[in-house]
Write a protein that holds these residues in place. Sequence first.
Motif, PDB file in Angstrom:
ATOM      1  N   ASN A   1      53.723  51.745  38.296  1.00 55.40           N
ATOM      2  CA  ASN A   1      54.249  51.216  37.040  1.00 55.40           C
ATOM      3  C   ASN A   1      53.472  51.799  35.868  1.00 55.40           C
ATOM      4  O   ASN A   1      54.049  52.205  34.853  1.00 55.40           O
ATOM      5  N   LEU A   2      52.151  51.867  36.010  1.00 52.86           N
ATOM      6  CA  LEU A   2      51.320  52.415  34.951  1.00 52.86           C
ATOM      7  C   LEU A   2      51.662  53.865  34.666  1.00 52.86           C
ATOM      8  O   LEU A   2      51.781  54.284  33.522  1.00 52.86           O
TER       9      LEU A   2
ATOM     10  N   ASP B   1      39.146  44.670  27.577  1.00 54.69           N
ATOM     11  CA  ASP B   1      40.269  45.292  28.275  1.00 54.69           C
ATOM     12  C   ASP B   1      40.454  46.750  27.856  1.00 54.69           C
ATOM     13  O   ASP B   1      40.764  47.612  28.693  1.00 54.69           O
ATOM     14  N   GLU B   2      40.275  47.022  26.566  1.00 51.63           N
ATOM     15  CA  GLU B   2      40.359  48.418  26.119  1.00 51.63           C
ATOM     16  C   GLU B   2      39.257  49.258  26.786  1.00 51.63           C
ATOM     17  O   GLU B   2      39.477  50.414  27.160  1.00 51.63           O
ATOM     18  N   SER B   3      38.073  48.654  26.949  1.00 57.41           N
ATOM     19  CA  SER B   3      36.983  49.347  27.627  1.00 57.41           C
ATOM     20  C   SER B   3      37.337  49.639  29.075  1.00 57.41           C
ATOM     21  O   SER B   3      36.989  50.706  29.613  1.00 57.41           O
ATOM     22  N   LEU B   4      38.047  48.713  29.721  1.00 57.66           N
ATOM     23  CA  LEU B   4      38.450  48.921  31.112  1.00 57.66           C
ATOM     24  C   LEU B   4      39.461  50.059  31.238  1.00 57.66           C
ATOM     25  O   LEU B   4      39.478  50.774  32.247  1.00 57.66           O
ATOM     26  N   VAL B   5      40.304  50.213  30.234  1.00 60.32           N
ATOM     27  CA  VAL B   5      41.245  51.345  30.245  1.00 60.32           C
ATOM     28  C   VAL B   5      40.455  52.657  30.274  1.00 60.32           C
ATOM     29  O   VAL B   5      40.749  53.571  31.056  1.00 60.32           O
ATOM     30  N   LEU B   6      39.426  52.751  29.416  1.00 66.34           N
ATOM     31  CA  LEU B   6      38.604  53.962  29.392  1.00 66.34           C
ATOM     32  C   LEU B   6      37.832  54.127  30.701  1.00 66.34           C
ATOM     33  O   LEU B   6      37.702  55.250  31.215  1.00 66.34           O
TER      34      LEU B   6
ATOM     35  N   LEU C   1      36.892  57.173  35.747  1.00 70.88           N
ATOM     36  CA  LEU C   1      36.598  57.201  37.176  1.00 70.88           C
ATOM     37  C   LEU C   1      37.810  57.549  38.037  1.00 70.88           C
ATOM     38  O   LEU C   1      37.703  57.601  39.261  1.00 70.88           O
ATOM     39  N   SER C   2      38.963  57.781  37.404  1.00 64.85           N
ATOM     40  CA  SER C   2      40.211  58.073  38.126  1.00 64.85           C
ATOM     41  C   SER C   2      40.556  56.953  39.116  1.00 64.85           C
ATOM     42  O   SER C   2      40.982  57.203  40.244  1.00 64.85           O
ATOM     43  N   TRP C   3      40.356  55.719  38.676  1.00 68.58           N
ATOM     44  CA  TRP C   3      40.659  54.559  39.512  1.00 68.58           C
ATOM     45  C   TRP C   3      42.085  54.091  39.265  1.00 68.58           C
ATOM     46  O   TRP C   3      42.719  54.443  38.259  1.00 68.58           O
ATOM     47  N   ASP C   4      42.600  53.277  40.198  1.00 64.29           N
ATOM     48  CA  ASP C   4      43.893  52.631  40.021  1.00 64.29           C
ATOM     49  C   ASP C   4      43.751  51.419  39.115  1.00 64.29           C
ATOM     50  O   ASP C   4      42.653  50.882  38.932  1.00 64.29           O
ATOM     51  N   LEU C   5      44.868  50.972  38.600  1.00 63.49           N
ATOM     52  CA  LEU C   5      44.857  49.770  37.766  1.00 63.49           C
ATOM     53  C   LEU C   5      44.317  48.575  38.547  1.00 63.49           C
ATOM     54  O   LEU C   5      43.554  47.754  38.020  1.00 63.49           O
TER      55      LEU C   5
ATOM     56  N   GLN D   1      48.295  45.883  28.169  1.00 59.52           N
ATOM     57  CA  GLN D   1      49.317  44.903  28.545  1.00 59.52           C
ATOM     58  C   GLN D   1      49.644  44.987  30.031  1.00 59.52           C
ATOM     59  O   GLN D   1      49.817  43.963  30.702  1.00 59.52           O
ATOM     60  N   LEU D   2      49.715  46.198  30.557  1.00 56.08           N
ATOM     61  CA  LEU D   2      49.969  46.359  31.989  1.00 56.08           C
ATOM     62  C   LEU D   2      48.835  45.781  32.821  1.00 56.08           C
ATOM     63  O   LEU D   2      49.058  45.140  33.852  1.00 56.08           O
ATOM     64  N   LEU D   3      47.616  45.985  32.362  1.00 58.00           N
ATOM     65  CA  LEU D   3      46.458  45.418  33.060  1.00 58.00           C
ATOM     66  C   LEU D   3      46.559  43.897  33.102  1.00 58.00           C
ATOM     67  O   LEU D   3      46.328  43.269  34.148  1.00 58.00           O
ATOM     68  N   ARG D   4      46.887  43.293  31.966  1.00 58.67           N
ATOM     69  CA  ARG D   4      46.962  41.828  31.912  1.00 58.67           C
ATOM     70  C   ARG D   4      48.114  41.299  32.761  1.00 58.67           C
ATOM     71  O   ARG D   4      47.989  40.249  33.406  1.00 58.67           O
TER      72      ARG D   4
END
Length: 451
Positions: A31-32, A241-246, A251-255, A317-320
Amino acid sequence: MQLEMSQKKIFLVLIAISTVSLLLHHGGHLNLTLEAFWLGCPSSMLSFAQGSSGPSPKHTSVAFLKTHKTASSTVQNMLFRFAERNNLTVALPITTCDHQFCYPRPFSAHFAHLHTTPPDIITNHLRFSRAELRRLMPNNTVYITILREPGAMFESLFSYYNQYCLSFKRVPNGSLETFLDHPWSYYRPEEKDSMYARNTLTFDLGGDKDRPSSEAPAYAKRFAAEVERVFSLVMIAEHFDESLVLLRRLLSWDLDDVLYVSLNMRTTDSKSSLSNEITTKIRAWNAIDSVLYDHFNASLWRQIRALGLACVEREVQLLRQSRDRLVRGCFGGHLPPLRSASQITNKELRPWQPSAKVTIVGYDLPVNVTNKGHVPPRDDCLKMIMPEVQYTRLLLRSESLHYRKRFLRNSQQSGHASGQVRVHKESPSLLPRPSGTMARSTRGAMTSIKG
């Protein structure tokens, strides 16, 4: 001919709708990626390693400097769960250090428990020493940390350590305002735990919290530049949350790897509202921390703008949304209720209480209600709400068991290679064991949770 073209268009539209529905149904990183494509966002999901035909692999060597009262416990829990899902080793403190790496002493590689080496991830509290961490961690380790606005952070420190830090404890009536009016009347730089009372971020990062006022501005700028050279990402608690996006992209991690619930929080009545005057005094007293925060807050937003504000906001928003789905799946719709430690029935979910004057809340043990009755949540769901001390003990027990199995296997292989046949029942004294206190305290941790 026109009819045939129309039929092809209809067919392609149906295929597109089906594909979109499938991606939305599965959620998560598919989805992301779809959303990123629609918005024209650069997406780490779509990035490829140089010279590779596939997606970039997840980066698994991470050193997270866990700072104080900055939402760092929430990041730590996320890293613990990532490590377990990916069979990674987390460096944990020797038992004489408890759940921190002998903080506030400068970190030494000797503080890492033998059973948790060589590590992939390190995340428990420590005072930063790059040289010592480089001795312990892989060469490709990514360094990250998190900062918080100095006013809010210092208010939290003052409340949390009011009966623990002597600089705070000697203040009449435990008044923050009284301390800030004459801080040098209460603060003693040489005292144990004085690091909680001034420039705590600077101290955690290995800097000089008591640099003279005349030198502080120039020192703070140099120190910020030094931190920026070492740390690939400095997160900001106010923009978590913005920090988590970065972080996810770095780290090329999944959501799903950066989903979380907030931990180690105070009750509302344990918090004080701050006037502009008080905030100004706090920032002046913590001048080096203030320079660090302002520098890295600006840096964070430069990185966000480089990605695109709309793109980052959509990913937030997708993270939340993904977090909400996870909570529904784990706990039947809503997070378990927040309770003080004395109200939480399961001791493995009770957060540490620094004093009777502040209440740290945790999550009460939830149950899912089905037609089969009350069903305890899965272990991975419970670990999302597990406090730092208990999770650290649980990981140490798990990693000690793995270490001992490896030791036994290697010993047997060495015996065969030398022409000696070792029986399975080797003397227990040949097997490295965790220290007694920690081993006893961790035994049956998850059993008691399930019960």
